[in-house]
Scaffold this motif. Structure first.
Motif, PDB file in Angstrom:
ATOM      1  N   UNK A   1     124.934  80.137  37.505  1.00 57.22           N
ATOM      2  CA  UNK A   1     124.037  80.339  37.161  1.00 57.22           C
ATOM      3  C   UNK A   1     123.243  78.923  37.787  1.00 57.22           C
ATOM      4  N   UNK A   2     123.328  78.611  39.119  1.00 52.47           N
ATOM      5  CA  UNK A   2     123.114  77.281  39.630  1.00 52.47           C
ATOM      6  C   UNK A   2     121.134  77.448  39.308  1.00 52.47           C
ATOM      7  N   UNK A   3     121.520  76.521  38.258  1.00 59.18           N
ATOM      8  CA  UNK A   3     119.172  76.122  37.826  1.00 59.18           C
ATOM      9  C   UNK A   3     118.980  75.462  38.600  1.00 59.18           C
ATOM     10  N   UNK A   4     120.104  74.611  40.126  1.00 61.53           N
ATOM     11  CA  UNK A   4     119.000  73.286  40.372  1.00 61.53           C
ATOM     12  C   UNK A   4     118.833  74.095  42.190  1.00 61.53           C
ATOM     13  N   UNK A   5     118.671  75.616  41.959  1.00 60.73           N
ATOM     14  CA  UNK A   5     118.650  75.552  43.121  1.00 60.73           C
ATOM     15  C   UNK A   5     117.629  77.000  43.063  1.00 60.73           C
ATOM     16  N   UNK A   6     116.691  76.924  43.528  1.00 57.29           N
ATOM     17  CA  UNK A   6     115.861  76.006  43.232  1.00 57.29           C
ATOM     18  C   UNK A   6     115.804  74.879  42.612  1.00 57.29           C
ATOM     19  N   UNK A   7     115.612  74.145  42.420  1.00 55.12           N
ATOM     20  CA  UNK A   7     115.305  72.695  41.924  1.00 55.12           C
ATOM     21  C   UNK A   7     113.714  72.898  41.306  1.00 55.12           C
ATOM     22  N   UNK A   8     113.802  72.794  39.851  1.00 57.39           N
ATOM     23  CA  UNK A   8     112.628  72.491  38.937  1.00 57.39           C
ATOM     24  C   UNK A   8     111.385  71.180  38.787  1.00 57.39           C
ATOM     25  N   UNK A   9     112.690  69.832  39.666  1.00 58.18           N
ATOM     26  CA  UNK A   9     112.384  68.628  40.018  1.00 58.18           C
ATOM     27  C   UNK A   9     111.515  68.243  40.912  1.00 58.18           C
ATOM     28  N   UNK A  10     110.070  67.949  40.787  1.00 58.80           N
ATOM     29  CA  UNK A  10     109.333  67.091  41.386  1.00 58.80           C
ATOM     30  C   UNK A  10     109.056  66.044  41.524  1.00 58.80           C
ATOM     31  N   UNK A  11     108.827  65.730  43.189  1.00 54.53           N
ATOM     32  CA  UNK A  11     108.480  64.574  43.974  1.00 54.53           C
ATOM     33  C   UNK A  11     109.877  63.044  44.194  1.00 54.53           C
ATOM     34  N   UNK A  12     110.472  64.280  44.324  1.00 58.98           N
ATOM     35  CA  UNK A  12     111.950  63.564  44.577  1.00 58.98           C
ATOM     36  C   UNK A  12     112.847  62.779  43.274  1.00 58.98           C
TER      37      UNK A  12
ATOM     38  N   UNK B   1      95.934  61.017  44.089  1.00 61.35           N
ATOM     39  CA  UNK B   1      95.892  62.557  43.392  1.00 61.35           C
ATOM     40  C   UNK B   1      96.800  63.373  42.374  1.00 61.35           C
ATOM     41  N   UNK B   2      97.261  62.128  41.563  1.00 60.48           N
ATOM     42  CA  UNK B   2      98.443  62.364  40.078  1.00 60.48           C
ATOM     43  C   UNK B   2      98.997  62.989  40.173  1.00 60.48           C
ATOM     44  N   UNK B   3      99.236  64.423  40.164  1.00 62.81           N
ATOM     45  CA  UNK B   3     100.715  64.915  39.508  1.00 62.81           C
ATOM     46  C   UNK B   3     100.872  65.697  40.835  1.00 62.81           C
ATOM     47  N   UNK B   4      99.737  65.541  42.492  1.00 63.96           N
ATOM     48  CA  UNK B   4      99.997  66.092  43.648  1.00 63.96           C
ATOM     49  C   UNK B   4     100.511  65.451  44.331  1.00 63.96           C
ATOM     50  N   UNK B   5     100.599  65.879  45.190  1.00 67.68           N
ATOM     51  CA  UNK B   5     102.071  65.985  46.567  1.00 67.68           C
ATOM     52  C   UNK B   5     102.025  64.003  46.718  1.00 67.68           C
ATOM     53  N   UNK B   6     101.136  63.317  47.088  1.00 69.44           N
ATOM     54  CA  UNK B   6     100.825  62.177  47.517  1.00 69.44           C
ATOM     55  C   UNK B   6     101.619  60.827  46.851  1.00 69.44           C
ATOM     56  N   UNK B   7     101.826  59.873  46.839  1.00 73.42           N
ATOM     57  CA  UNK B   7     102.828  59.653  46.384  1.00 73.42           C
ATOM     58  C   UNK B   7     102.050  58.234  45.627  1.00 73.42           C
ATOM     59  N   UNK B   8     102.792  57.819  45.387  1.00 72.51           N
ATOM     60  CA  UNK B   8     102.463  56.178  44.402  1.00 72.51           C
ATOM     61  C   UNK B   8     102.025  55.407  44.862  1.00 72.51           C
ATOM     62  N   UNK B   9     100.921  54.562  45.572  1.00 71.77           N
ATOM     63  CA  UNK B   9     100.912  53.520  46.251  1.00 71.77           C
ATOM     64  C   UNK B   9     100.530  52.172  45.506  1.00 71.77           C
ATOM     65  N   UNK B  10     100.596  50.900  46.349  1.00 69.97           N
ATOM     66  CA  UNK B  10     100.236  49.163  45.031  1.00 69.97           C
ATOM     67  C   UNK B  10      99.507  49.344  46.462  1.00 69.97           C
ATOM     68  N   UNK B  11      98.841  49.125  44.964  1.00 67.24           N
ATOM     69  CA  UNK B  11      97.053  48.952  45.877  1.00 67.24           C
ATOM     70  C   UNK B  11      96.617  47.301  44.571  1.00 67.24           C
ATOM     71  N   UNK B  12      95.574  46.263  45.604  1.00 67.92           N
ATOM     72  CA  UNK B  12      95.440  44.884  44.820  1.00 67.92           C
ATOM     73  C   UNK B  12      93.331  45.919  44.137  1.00 67.92           C
ATOM     74  N   UNK B  13      93.449  44.905  42.785  1.00 66.65           N
ATOM     75  CA  UNK B  13      92.598  46.548  42.317  1.00 66.65           C
ATOM     76  C   UNK B  13      91.175  44.311  41.642  1.00 66.65           C
TER      77      UNK B  13
END
Length: 1232
Positions: A471-482, A533-545
């Motif tokens: 069985x190919x457990x990586x197809x489809x992959x359950x690994x998220x966000x790349x 968006x936490x675990x959502x699809x939008x990637x983290x971004x570097x900002x100044x706080x």
């Protein structure tokens, strides 16, 4: 008998083949449910099976089982296999990859399973796994389905089939092509579709995966179609000689590719091709079925035992096989060498094939060959021994060869063990093999594995024969966000490196969702990654706080935030400027939507360069802003959207009242229209178009500042539950495979349900089970599972506590506050889909029992915040919001800062602290010279002059102290040195100094007629140039002194305990007018050279008042330079930008030009010249100011003024934010 929802019915005919019988006369009495008799084999073990030949390919939609009639024999679990040929069986797996079907609980009840995906096959085989422990294997079976008919074609690798659609004038909006294929080859071109404009699509099988390519402008041959741009890769292990379905859909400019049950959606921008098959060569309209019997080693305890050959006595030994596996290691073959009293091992180690010949005490030979052999593909291995030559070959490439004197002396009595071996018959120091073997041959003679299955040849254990169960457990992959998926035979792993996420499936973000969360973890201003968006699809971004203010600002830069000049040109009517932001489009949009307020500075400086000119005419200049590509905007900074005005038009103070912008007056002198854009729908600024630049003497400059936002709609969103029966309800939680839930809570009660969502059988719940325990429980069909976190502290302390729960296909995890997370692994082959259908209940349950009493805040499901406040406003027993944040976050207010409650959050009041910043944690410090003095006037003497008859005691009786709290930090190499002087109107004083020995002295004179009391610290060498902190506390006659981390020193005063008529506090040199005792000659001129910070006398902070809040009570003499005692680090890089925004500068109509980055070829040269001129001007002014300062007398100043260079007539709009030569925030020098 019909099945609801299908046109297929009960299959009445079929041939049966059995392995093993209980009694011959009862073999086939009746296998129909509700009939008498049934099947029961002679032996009840897992090697029995019942096979049904349906005589032709059939679509099977359901199976039903029943126990053997009138007995205690029934199956509790079983496997269902299918095949087209009676060989090469494939296991049917349900949606959750489950192989086992639940069976019966008695002999009479019929248990039916409708197949989620119908099986198309001729043969079915049922394999018992478990049965009634009080009985035997027993079965009555019914199969449901219908005939399946389709055309087939066979291709030999060089043939193809063509289909050409009729010529159409226009192309359809929808085109679909679907097919099924089966093959034993892992590579080959499957489909070529050619369309208009030289566009083509090519579907290629490569290493068992289906690849889809797009190509344009090049001729492609069908047999070399794996070129062009790869659009998608789907499927895996498609070379298993089983039917696989493929569906390619074109919907206008979109492509959907489905392989078996996995679909991928793509955007296909070019005009899509017309789909057709390509053809050349010959083919047959039948499907050949090559027979290849494979063996599956399901666990590390399996083995296959084969006897040796008589021909081996000649000295020639050859063993060939093929294998496929995901494991990096495992034993393939071993046998004993009788003459050497040793063994040969052929095994995998670190994905390479290795051969080892060893005895009990030494290694005789080692060889290795191949690499990356755990890729799931079939690999061939050949072991050959002849005379003095021994070799191993992998995939027909030359492997490793060795000349050895160790002969493989095998005979017909020798026994070969593949995959492992029983403990009593051989020694195996390696891990057992998990994978598939096929095409095993000895000296060129194929081994009949069906004979092995029938126990007619060799022996085996824990094997599945006549199938490859990989069985190919990586197809489809359950690994998220790349996350990168890797696997072994029984599980998979996700490598989350460089993804910004973590967890078993890379589901949870590593970062906070906004700057507000970083701030409330005690972090200072700086660059941070935020994941909106936490675990959502939008990637983290570097900002100044920017956390220097009460509000927390997120600052997103773009490619040009500087003031930029534009020169007139007769060849150019317009100038366009495009702004590229450091964040991606979806990141920008999310930050703006989630923030309460956003702003962006838009400034335009002009000289004979107009913006709008008229209200109804076409504007000369405009800007584009908003989400996506943005929209044209016709208002300017500080004005309302759509107004075609500037800020001065809104405020009715333009230079010319007949226009709505200063620049539209078209004066031949410099003016500006500047302001802030604050309507979030129009942000960010995407581009800027400037016109009216072609006229002579036209000049302009523009500036678009960074995007700045504050306030988070999610972090403080809260609800208060004051009734146990109350709850909030939301739509069903969507998290079949992955779900994360996070929130904060505070309560004074010991138990209550935070969250619950139910299904028919499945559920998910998080609750406070006791005052020290949080429980996360759920059921996805494998039985209830609980994850518990126990704390050593109470959770019902009315403090905010955080909870984060995550459930994915690999594990369930629960974390409370900053305690270590507790995780439970999910079953390797269990159910994985969480199927819920009820509403999501927050703060209670559907039964209205065990409800939660207290506050829940910032509740997020899969990164999406639930609006608790909105629901609470319409729900009885629940109130929106939740006060009382200081009880949890008040600890962040440092250095005597006071926590202040706010509707959404809290703030720190630093008015009585010697420090500044959001948490009163930024040191306020300055460098002193020997002539520097700061005097803070506590009480003015004017009352005495107003009432000359009044006694001093009555005038100043309100400033009498019986105790003090003094703290400060210093760094100096001077001794003696004056640190602090507190004087009174009654010739009383308190002095803090470093004596000539480098020791700290505290001098009290609390009675004018008594001697000074000197308190000397035992801490030595305080003038060593290092930072030291001093704390002095007095309560009546008891005085304590502490220096740094040394032990506290206690003293007692004997003269008096009251400090009367406090007049002033002085740092550094003491004013000459001060009345000091004659016993301290020269003390006034000692002064202090070094750095002072954090000076606080009771609630008075004289140094902070002089630097940050100067007024009439503060007198500064000499040079005072703001710096950092603790470090020499530069100031906040955005401090100048935040504090000295260009839009804050006063407008001017002077005929000068703003200091800018000029858009011309010689901009660097001009910028350099300007910088040099400003630097020389500032230096000259500094020298003049120093000279004046030294010569003049001390005077009282209302505020500390920073030295500024004289305005150049060419650059009237020059600001600190635009000048690189302006000192940073930590290095501002003040000359008084």
């Amino acid at each position: 008998r019909r099945i609801e929802g299908t046109t297929c019915g009960y299959i009445k005919t079929g041939l049966l083949r059995l392995k093993g019988v209980w009694e011959n006369k009862h073999v086939l009495y009746s296998l129909c449910c509700a009939g008498a008799g049934g099947w029961s084999p002679l032996l009840s073990d897992r090697y029995q099976w019942l096979e049904v030949d349906l005589q032709r390919r059939t679509q099977v939609t359901a199976v039903a089982t029943q126990g053997r009639y009138g007995s205690s024999d029934w199956l509790t679990t079983y496997l269902l296999m299918f095949s087209d040929t009676g060989h090469n069986w494939r296991q049917y797996r349900q949606e959750d990859s489950l192989g086992a079907f639940p069976g019966n609980s008695n002999a009479d009840t019929v248990v039916q399973h409708k197949l989620e995906q119908p099986v198309i096959a001729r043969y079915l085989r049922l394999i018992p796994l478990d049965w009634n422990p009080s009985g035997r294997i027993g079965l009555r079976l019914e199969i449901y389905g219908c005939r399946y008919t389709s055309d087939v074609a066979s291709f030999d690798g060089s043939s193809s089939f063509v289909y050409r659609p009729s010529v159409r004038a226009s192309w359809a909006s929808i085109e679909i092509i679907s097919l099924k294929f089966k093959t034993m080859k892992n590579s080959g071109a499957l489909l070529h579709a050619k369309g208009q404009g030289d566009h083509s699509l090519n579907m290629v099988l490569d290493k068992g995966k289906l690849l889809l390519y797009h190509q344009q402008g090049m001729a492609i041959t069908f047999l070399s179609a794996s070129t062009g741009k790869l659009l998608i890769s789907l499927g895996s292990l498609l070379d298993d000689q089983h039917w696989h379905s493929v569906k390619l859909e074109r919907l206008n400019t979109h492509l959907n590719l489905t392989v078996d049950r996995n679909t991928h959606f793509m955007v296909f921008i070019p005009r899509p091709p017309l789909l057709f098959l390509h053809q050349q060569g010959r083919m047959t309209f039948s499907c050949s079925e090559p027979v290849s019997v494979a063996v599956t080693f399901t666990d590390s305890h399996g083995f296959l035992q084969l006897p040796g050959l008589a021909s081996w006595s000649s000295g020639l030994v050859s063993v060939m096989l093929q294998f496929r596996t995901w494991n990096k290691a495992g034993l393939l073959l071993t046998f004993a060498l009788q003459q050497q009293e040793g063994s040969l091992f052929l095994y995998l180690s670190e994905t390479r094939l290795r051969l080892l010949i060893s005895t009990a005490d030494k290694v005789l030979l080692e060889l290795s060959a191949g690499s990356r052999l755990n890729d799931g593909q079939w690999h061939s291995v050949e072991l050959t021994s002849e005379e003095n030559r021994l070799s191993i070959t992998v995939d027909r490439d030359e492997g490793a060869t060795a000349h050895t004197s160790v002969p493989l002396s095998l005979t017909s009595d020798s026994q070969l063990f593949f995959g492992g071996c029983p403990d009593q018959k051989c020694r195996n120091p390696f891990r057992g093999f998990q994978g598939c073997l096929r095409l095993v041959s000895l000296n060129g003679q194929p081994v009949d594995l069906i004979k092995v299955q029938r126990r007619l040849l060799g022996n085996y254990s824990n094997l599945q024969i006549d199938m490859c169960g990989i069985i190919d457990r990586c197809s489809p992959s359950h690994c998220e966000h790349g996350g990168r998926c890797t696997q072994s035979w029984s599980t998979f792993h996700c490598n989350c490196s460089n993804s910004g996420y973590r967890g078993a499936t890379c589901h949870s973000t590593k970062y906070e969702q906004n700057c507000e969360m970083y701030k409330h973890k005690g972090n200072a201003s700086g660059h941070y990654y935020v994941d909106v968006d936490g675990s959502g699809p939008i990637k983290p971004q570097l900002v100044y706080c920017n956390m220097t203010e009460d509000k927390t600002w997120v600052v997103i830069q773009h490619n040009n935030t500087e003031l930029t000049s534009v020169q007139a040109s007769a060849d150019r009517n317009q100038l366009s400027a495009h702004f590229d932001y450091s964040s991606e489009e979806e990141q920008l949009a999310a930050v703006i939507v989630q923030s309460d307020y956003c702003e962006q500075e838009l400034s335009f400086h002009c000289r004979r360069s107009r913006l709008f000119n008229t209200l109804d005419g076409a504007p000369f200049s405009w800007w584009v802003g908003g989400p996506g590509s943005g929209q044209i905007q016709n208002h300017w900074g500080g004005a309302l959207p759509g107004s075609r005005q500037c800020a001065c038009g809104l405020q009715d103070n333009c230079l010319d009242s007949s226009f709505y912008c200063n620049c539209d007056a078209d004066y031949d002198q410099w003016a500006d229209d500047s302001g802030l854009l604050t309507h979030k729908d129009n942000l960010p600024v995407r581009s800027l178009v400037l016109g009216d630049l072609q006229r002579p003497r036209s000049k302009a400059a523009y500036k678009v500042g960074p995007l700045r936002c504050h306030g988070d709609k999610n972090f403080w969103n809260a609800a208060f539950f004051d009734k146990e029966t109350s709850y909030l309800h939301f739509p069903t939680l969507q998290g079949e495979l992955n779900a994360d839930i996070s929130f904060l809570f505070k309560t004074t009660f010991s138990s209550g349900v935070f969250l619950e969502n139910l299904g028919i059988k499945d559920f998910i719940r998080i609750e406070l089970s006791s005052s020290t325990e949080v429980v996360f429980s759920f059921d996805v069909g494998n039985g209830p599972l609980e994850v518990k976190v126990e704390t050593s502290f109470p959770l019902n302390d009315n403090q905010w506590h955080s909870v984060r729960a995550e459930r994915n296909v690999k594990e369930a995890l629960l974390r409370v506050d900053d305690l270590p997370a507790v995780a439970h692994e999910a079953p390797a082959d269990g159910l994985i889909h969480l199927q819920l259908n009820s509403q999501l209940f927050i703060g209670g349950t559907a039964s209205r029992q065990k409800g939660f009493l207290g506050c829940i805040r910032s509740l997020q499901l899969n990164g999406v915040t639930l609006d608790l406040e909105e629901r609470a406003e319409m729900t009885p027993g629940v109130r929106p919001g939740c006060p009382g944040h200081c009880s949890s976050y008040g600890r962040f207010c440092q250095n005597q800062g006071r926590c202040v409650e706010k509707a959404n959050g809290f703030s720190c009041d630093c008015s009585q602290s010697a420090y500044s910043g959001a948490f009163c944690h930024h040191e306020v410090s300055a460098s002193f010279t020997s002539t520097t003095s700061i005097t803070f006037i506590i009480k003015e003497p004017y009352e005495l002059s107003r009432n000359g008859s009044a006694m001093p005691s009555s005038i100043y009786s309100d400033i009498t102290l019986r105790g003090e709290n003094i703290s400060l930090s210093f760094r100096t190499t001077q001794s003696p040195a004056m640190l602090l002087y507190i004087g009174s109107f009654y010739r009383e004083h308190l002095i803090l100094l470093i004596n000539k020995h480098g020791e700290l002295e505290v001098r009290y004179k609390l009675h004018s007629s008594k001697d000074v009391e000197v308190l000397s610290s035992r801490v030595m060498n305080l003038a060593d140039g290092r930072l030291h902190t001093v704390t002095i506390r007095r309560q009546a006659g008891a005085v304590s002194v502490q220096v740094d981390q040394n032990s506290r020193e206690d003293f007692n005063l004997t003269s008096d305990v009251e400090f009367n008529g406090i007049k002033s506090v002085t740092l550094g040199s003491i004013r000459e007018s001060e009345d000091l005792d004659s016993e301290l000659p020269g003390l006034a001129s000692l002064g202090f050279t070094g750095c002072l910070s954090g000076v606080r006398f009771n609630s008075i902070c004289p140094l902070k008042s002089a630097l940050l809040h100067p007024d009439s009570r503060v007198i500064v003499t000499g040079s005072l330079v703001q710096s950092s005692c603790a470090s020499s680090s530069q100031a906040d890089p955005y401090a100048a930008e935040t504090t000295h925004s260009l839009s804050d500068q006063p407008r001017s109509a002077d005929a000068g030009q703003p200091l800018v980055n000029a858009i011309r070829s010689d901009s660097a040269l001009i910028g350099g010249v300007i910088a040099v001129v400003i630097f020389i001007t500032m230096c000259a002014f500094a020298i003049m100011a120093r000279f004046i300062c030294v010569r003049k007398e001390t005077f009282r100043n209302q505020e500390v003024k920073s030295s500024q260079p004289e305005d150049d007539h060419e650059f009237p709009f020059s600001s600190q934010a635009d000048s690189l030569s302006v000192p940073s925030e930590n290095q501002k020098e003040f000359f008084i």
